[in-house]
Each structure stands twice: as structure tokens, then as C-alpha cells.
Write an enzyme that holds these catalytic residues in place. Sequence first.
Site, PDB file in Angstrom:
ATOM      1  N   ASP A 245      31.367  76.230  38.440  1.00 42.51           N
ATOM      2  CA  ASP A 245      32.215  77.358  38.839  1.00 42.51           C
ATOM      3  C   ASP A 245      31.516  78.689  38.541  1.00 42.51           C
ATOM      4  OD1 ASP A 245      34.518  75.587  39.443  1.00 42.51           O
ATOM      5  OD2 ASP A 245      34.394  75.197  37.305  1.00 42.51           O
ATOM      6  N   HIS A 273      39.018  73.746  34.886  1.00 45.73           N
ATOM      7  CA  HIS A 273      38.275  73.493  36.129  1.00 45.73           C
ATOM      8  C   HIS A 273      39.293  73.022  37.171  1.00 45.73           C
ATOM      9  CE1 HIS A 273      35.185  72.346  38.926  1.00 45.73           C
ATOM     10  NE2 HIS A 273      35.650  71.108  38.960  1.00 45.73           N
TER      11      HIS A 273
HETATM   12  C1  LMR Z   1      34.151  70.590  42.575  1.00 48.13           C
HETATM   13  O1  LMR Z   1      34.466  71.583  41.911  1.00 48.13           O
HETATM   14  O2  LMR Z   1      33.342  70.643  43.509  1.00 48.13           O
HETATM   15  C2  LMR Z   1      34.804  69.287  42.291  1.00 48.13           C
HETATM   16  O3  LMR Z   1      35.368  69.287  41.029  1.00 48.13           O
HETATM   17  C3  LMR Z   1      35.790  69.042  43.378  1.00 48.13           C
HETATM   18  C4  LMR Z   1      36.608  67.819  43.210  1.00 48.13           C
HETATM   19  O4  LMR Z   1      37.830  67.950  43.124  1.00 48.13           O
HETATM   20  O5  LMR Z   1      36.034  66.727  43.185  1.00 48.13           O
END
Ligand code: LMR
Length: 433
Positions: A245, A273
Site C-alpha cells: 500500500d 490492509h
Molecule cells: C492487494 O492489496 O492487492 C491484495 O491484498 C488484494 C486482495 O484482496 O487479494
Amino acid sequence: MGLSTAYSPVGSHLAPAPLGAGAAHRRSAQPHRPRRALLATVRCSVDAAKQVQDGVATAEAPASRKDCFGVFCTTYDLKADDKTKSWKKLVNVAVSGAAGMISNHLLFKLASGEVFGQDQPIALKLLGSERSFQALEGVAMELEDSLYPLLREVSIGIDPYEVFEDVDWALLIGAKPRGPGMERAALLDINGQIFADQGKALNAVASRNVKVLVVGNPCNTNALICLKNAPNIPAKNFHALTRLDENRAKCQIALKAGVFYDKVSNVTIWGNHSTTQVPDFLNAKIDGRPVKEVIKDTKWLEEEFTMTVQKRGGVLIQKWGRSSAASTAVSIADAIKSLVTPTPEGDWFSTGVYTTGNPYGIAEDIVFSMPCRSKGDGDYELATDVLMDDFLWERIKKSEAELLAEKKCVAHLTGEGDAFCDLPEDTMLPGEK
Ligand code: LMR
């Protein structure tokens, strides 16, 4: 090369390093741990720690030569190779979900030396499932065929109690994706169970100072479950991956400002997250200047920037048809590098960590992404020179509320009584719609 000669039962030879008395005691303290069926091990090369001590790598004793694999069974003399004389002691790294897409990018980075350094020999211990076992063999074979000088050992298995033995790092990637019609509470429960089991296994057999990075979603709460089930490992050693992120946020800021992303620093992802995560533009800098001085478009910062970062995973899934894998692997490598190399002066990095004693006033006893600095010794301290305003704090509280609700949902897995699941509307993984 015949596989039948290369694989053998794991119990006999998984861990090459001699176990101290403490380790033996730890295992005997877990008499009821679940044991899984026969595992197989690809044993590559010889014990690097022993090599460094002895100075010379000799051929393994004939009795154990059957355990080595192909070219790694050959004898070589470290004295003849100046480079290896300065190598550090072998580092043991476990990776779960090792046959998956993220690992397929990550393992080759780890083996190449770009993460732990070019003087750091490495043993990779790959954890998979019964279903993925053949694929795991394929991964191990590809690692061998890559001839990485620093990759000294590769072992594969499906029992975390075997695979995690004496590991210095555990990169926990494997988790179930949320299936159609599955309640979020059910996902928390299913994946939480996996991380409870892995926490117990780490507690029983891993190095006492193992660093654990949880990637499998929902990673913050999975990390909390894991650490609660590993009381003998410092809670501070557990991380939830929010570096992806942070990287996404840096990229968006760079794009908007028309600079290359190496100019962007001090970017924090606060919280979970999930789509409540808070990409912090108040403290972020472009070329040493506050982002808000360079990007005057406050509406963009507050709305578009924030949402783009929060939902980047979902957009990517729409494009790719699957979750991000390569950039996730890169961010795992970045997260580790941030802990094993000193943080550049004045900067920091984001990682989801246990909130005990945090200076910001965030609720205690959850795993929350915050700004951290490291001296490069694997440890970190929270950054204290951060600004806070109402906008930022309001959003931090929202992500905090979500994590507190997730925590109640998994109380049965953290030893805190009966679970009560009443998740807020916006409890979403970045990839969910
Ligand atoms: C991401 O941030 O790309 C993953 O965590 C997405 C997910 O939900 O698999």
C-alpha cells in the site's frame, strides 16, 4: 535426474544446524502438536554455517549423501573461493504458500541475494499443502536449476512444525481467498485458524527471535492471531504487510506531482490492509518538501488519492483476473530490506505492528500499520516526529474501529473467549468489491 533418489522422509534431515538444548526443550514442551503425514525434502548443498566455521566444505558423509540433490552433492573447497570466506552465518527463511504466484516471484529474489545481501547465504524452507505438494517440488527444482550461489538449502513440506524448525524469518503468504457467498466472518475464521496453527508451530520450533511477516489476508488480524498463539516470541517481531500500500501511495503521489517516485518519502499507511487504510499525505514529502506544499489540489489528496490507494488491489484484480503477485513480492522484499538495512536519515517505512505502547493514542492490542524506522538489525522503532490533524485522525479511528471489530470476531482464536462478530459495513480487503 531421478526424483526418487532426491527425496526422502523429512524427519531424518530437515534441519542441518545442530539444535541447542533450548530447542530440544521447546519441542518436548509441545507433546500434542499435530503431526502430518510423511513429508519430502529437497536437500541442497551443505551446512553453510559449518562451512564458515571450518573454512572448508567437505563432501557430506556417505551416509547422508543420499539426501543431497544433483549438483549440490559435489565437493568444493571454500578456501579456494575468496568470496565465500566473508559470508555471514546461514539464515533460515520459511515461506508459506510457497507454490503460489506471490512466492514464485519472491523466492527467486530471496535466493538471488537482493533481499538479505550478497554475503548472506540462505536456506529456504517451503511450506505448502498436500494439494500443492507436486507444485512445490517443481518450485524447488526451478530454484536448483537457477544455480544461485547463496542458496545453500531448499526443503519442502506440509507440516509447519517441521518446516518452521529454527527459522529466522517466516513469510506467511498462504491463505484461502474469500469464495463466492462467503461471509467475511467466515473468511476471518478459516484463515484465522491457519494462522493460529502456524503461530503455535512457530512458538514451538522457530528461532526465539524469528521475524514473522504475515501477507495472507486479512493480514492485520491474521498477524494478531499468529502472535497471540506464539507467546514465547516477542509480539514486536510480528508484521502485517502494508508495504504494498505504501508503494502504491508513493507511485500515485509521484504521478500527480510529475516526479519520479524516488523523490517521494515519509509515506505512511496507517491502519488495516483494507479499504479503511489511511494513506497519509500530511506527513509525506516530495524532494524533502511537504506533499501539501507541492500538490495544492487538496480535494485530490483527500478523495481521489486516498481512494485510489485503498482500492488499487481491486482494480488490479479486474485487469489481471487475479490478485497482485509480482508487486506484492516486491513489497515483501522491500519490507524485509527495511528491517535489515538502516532506514535512510529522516525517512520511515510502513508496517503493520502490534500497538502496545504506541505514542499516537491508537488502541492497544491490535496490529496496526504505522511509521517505523530500523537500524538494520531486524528490529524497529515507531517514528515519533509525525504530524496529526483532524482529517488524518478521523480516518485512523475508522480503521482502528474496523480492526477492533475484527479482533472480536476472532476472540476464539486468540484465547480471549467467545467470538462476537459485528463487522462494520466497509470491512473489505483491497481486492473486494
Ligand atoms: C492487494 O492489496 O492487492 C491484495 O491484498 C488484494 C486482495 O484482496 O487479494
